[in-house]
Design an enzyme around this catalytic site. Structure first.
Site, PDB file in Angstrom:
ATOM      1  N   VAL A  14     -53.974  19.850  28.621  1.00 13.53           N
ATOM      2  CA  VAL A  14     -54.801  20.193  27.456  1.00 13.53           C
ATOM      3  C   VAL A  14     -54.186  21.356  26.658  1.00 13.53           C
ATOM      4  CG1 VAL A  14     -57.084  20.947  26.708  1.00 13.53           C
ATOM      5  CG2 VAL A  14     -56.868  19.302  28.583  1.00 13.53           C
ATOM      6  N   LYS A 105     -65.683  23.002  31.777  1.00 13.04           N
ATOM      7  CA  LYS A 105     -67.096  22.599  31.972  1.00 13.04           C
ATOM      8  C   LYS A 105     -67.719  23.251  33.195  1.00 13.04           C
ATOM      9  CE  LYS A 105     -64.645  19.698  32.012  1.00 13.04           C
ATOM     10  NZ  LYS A 105     -63.459  18.901  32.036  1.00 13.04           N
ATOM     11  N   GLU A 129     -66.838  23.096  22.652  1.00 17.14           N
ATOM     12  CA  GLU A 129     -66.861  21.668  22.295  1.00 17.14           C
ATOM     13  C   GLU A 129     -66.060  20.820  23.286  1.00 17.14           C
ATOM     14  OE1 GLU A 129     -68.338  19.895  19.282  1.00 17.14           O
ATOM     15  OE2 GLU A 129     -68.015  18.585  20.979  1.00 17.14           O
ATOM     16  N   GLY A 187     -52.808   8.710  36.109  1.00 13.82           N
ATOM     17  CA  GLY A 187     -53.060  10.111  35.771  1.00 13.82           C
ATOM     18  C   GLY A 187     -54.497  10.400  35.364  1.00 13.82           C
ATOM     19  N   GLU A 190     -57.355  12.757  39.801  1.00 20.15           N
ATOM     20  CA  GLU A 190     -56.533  13.774  40.462  1.00 20.15           C
ATOM     21  C   GLU A 190     -56.170  13.287  41.871  1.00 20.15           C
ATOM     22  OE1 GLU A 190     -56.519  17.294  39.345  1.00 20.15           O
ATOM     23  OE2 GLU A 190     -57.680  16.865  37.540  1.00 20.15           O
ATOM     24  N   LYS A 205     -71.256  18.487  32.884  1.00 20.46           N
ATOM     25  CA  LYS A 205     -71.388  18.105  31.469  1.00 20.46           C
ATOM     26  C   LYS A 205     -72.853  17.846  31.131  1.00 20.46           C
ATOM     27  CE  LYS A 205     -66.761  16.026  31.350  1.00 20.46           C
ATOM     28  NZ  LYS A 205     -66.038  14.784  31.637  1.00 20.46           N
TER      29      LYS A 205
HETATM   30  N1  HSE Z   1     -61.792  14.250  34.648  1.00 20.28           N
HETATM   31  C1  HSE Z   1     -62.619  14.016  33.508  1.00 20.28           C
HETATM   32  C2  HSE Z   1     -62.847  12.538  33.312  1.00 20.28           C
HETATM   33  C3  HSE Z   1     -62.039  14.555  32.232  1.00 20.28           C
HETATM   34  O1  HSE Z   1     -62.326  11.716  34.058  1.00 20.28           O
HETATM   35  O2  HSE Z   1     -63.584  12.210  32.406  1.00 20.28           O
HETATM   36  C4  HSE Z   1     -62.299  16.004  32.029  1.00 20.28           C
HETATM   37  O3  HSE Z   1     -63.646  16.299  32.156  1.00 20.28           O
END
Ligand code: HSE
Length: 426
Positions: A14, A105, A129, A187, A190, A205
């Site tokens: 990011v 988050k 955001e 990818g 993780e 979230k």
């Molecule tokens: N790992 C999260 C997802 C993305 O798979 O949506 C970042 O919050």
């Protein structure tokens, strides 16, 4: 032209995407927004990574103190993730009078009140955001586009990894393990996929989104959470035949009985707009009393989509001098008067493997009946070597009653296995 200095903490996926957008679209920001935005400083342990992005040596800071004391830095972007060192770094940046933009988050869901207090004290901004649903501008929609409404519900596919896994289990017939392996290869997931597959990421979230949607603090602890690791591809296939699609949904409702917040695998009707959100895409569906239904759709992760959300915060912060903070009692526990639904209701899909013998169905139906659960449909889908597969769907009933009934049913001698118990949302 207004000059804006940015520091980026962390140059992972990011951070790299944010740097790319800030440098490649620099002229656009000048022309459209009258802002000359420059990355003045980065904090990244891997110096080679910074150099490979084209960042010059003098802009690579060696400590957070160096970033915070740099007078050219106005806005600090935190894209490290996790609680520490992010929390320490963000707090130091706020204390030194920098506006902070974060994609974190977990940090935000857990420490929003504490961080906001620091921001208020210093009269600086705190923007987030990118913390929810990556490139989809859901935070600003909730803050700036829905003021005319009392929001009734927010439902969303807010985790791309699990959506990819469930999509492939459905479309390719892969097992959970096969789909997870592929998600890791691409990818999305993780090496340790717990945060995504056990629903923690979606819970953070939903805590943030439902706080904004319902204008009251919804702490992480209030969110019921269940991940997708127990999902069997057979249930996805049976559900499909019955007209349902399985999604990991974040569900927030503002009901007469209080606020209801939950993250769990959910069957939705195939014609529900969320059912066609596939692969790693995200979407959020809102219902407001004035606007009716709205759905936002897009990429919830990735370098450029998440970078897009971060840069939009940077531009917003640079163009505003009055920052807004939460309009509700933003304390750790939230307002005492806010009621939360202690026991939600739902419809359920249940699949059982049972002995193919007389009276079994009557015992199962009896356990549901005794717990005030009315059955909607009952099918015997197969019989093999004396074992029958039974699928039951219920009418709307209390979660606590389902739990009691399922305890009774799984203890019956004739019940070999409870294969699946999945909520249905209409
Ligand atoms: N790992 C999260 C997802 C993305 O798979 O949506 C970042 O919050």
């Amino acid at each position: 032209m207004k000059k804006v200095g940015v520091a980026i903490l962390g140059l992972g996926v990011v951070g790299g995407g944010t740097y790319e957008i800030l440098t490649q679209n620099k002229e656009t920001f000048k022309k459209i927004h009258g802002l000359d935005i420059t990355v003045e400083s980065v904090l990244e342990k891997n110096k080679e990574r910074a150099l490979s992005l084209g960042i010059s040596e003098e802009n690579i800071a060696s400590s957070i103190e160096e970033v915070c004391s740099n007078p050219n830095v106005d806005i600090v972007v935190e894209v490290i993730g996790g609680i520490e060192p992010s929390k320490t770094f963000v707090t130091k940046a706020l204390k030194s009078g920098k506006t902070v933009v974060t994609s974190n988050k977990e940090l935000f869901a857990r420490f929003w009140p504490e961080l906001e207090k620091e921001a208020k004290k210093m009269h600086v901004g705190l923007f987030f955001e990118a913390s929810c649903v990556g490139g989809v501008p859901i935070i600003r929609t909730l803050q700036e586009g829905m003021q005319a409404n009392n929001l009734k519900s927010i439902k969303g596919i807010i985790n791309g990894t699990t959506n990819y896994i469930l999509t492939k289990m459905s479309s390719e017939g892969w097992s959970y393990e096969e789909a997870l392996k592929q998600a890791q290869k691409l990818g999305y997931a993780e090496f340790n996929p717990t945060a995504d597959v056990e629903g923690f990421d979606a819970t953070y979230k939903l805590s943030i989104l439902s706080s904004l949607a319902f204008n009251t603090k919804v702490s992480v602890e209030k969110v019921y959470r269940e991940g997708i690791t127990g999902i069997d591809k057979e249930d996805i296939a049976y559900g499909k035949k019955m007209g349902y699609t399985l999604k990991l949904l974040g569900i927030g409702k503002n009901t007469e009985n209080g606020i209801e917040v939950r993250v769990h695998p959910t069957f939705i009707k195939n014609d529900n707009p969320l059912a066609s959100v596939n692969d790693s895409f995200n979407a959020v569906h809102l219902v407001g009393d004035s606007v009716g239904e709205i759905m936002l759709y897009g990429r919830g992760a990735g370098a450029l989509p998440t970078g897009s959300a971060i840069v939009s915060d940077v531009i917003f912060a640079a163009k505003h001098t009055e920052y807004y903070y939460a309009s509700f009692d933003n304390t750790e526990k939230g307002a005492e008067k806010t009621k939360f639904v202690p026991d939600f209701t739902s419809q359920y899909y249940i699949r059982l493997s049972v002995k193919d013998a007389s009276g079994v169905l009557a015992k199962i139906a009896g356990a549901f009946g005794k717990n005030n659960i009315s059955l909607n449909e009952v099918f015997q889908v197969s019989v093999d070597e004396g074992v029958a597969q039974i699928i039951v769907t219920t009418h709307e009933c209390y979660e606590s009653n389902i739990k009691k009934a399922m305890n009774k049913i799984s203890a019956l001698d004739e019940v070999i296995k409870v294969n699946g118990c999945i909520r249905i949302e209409n």
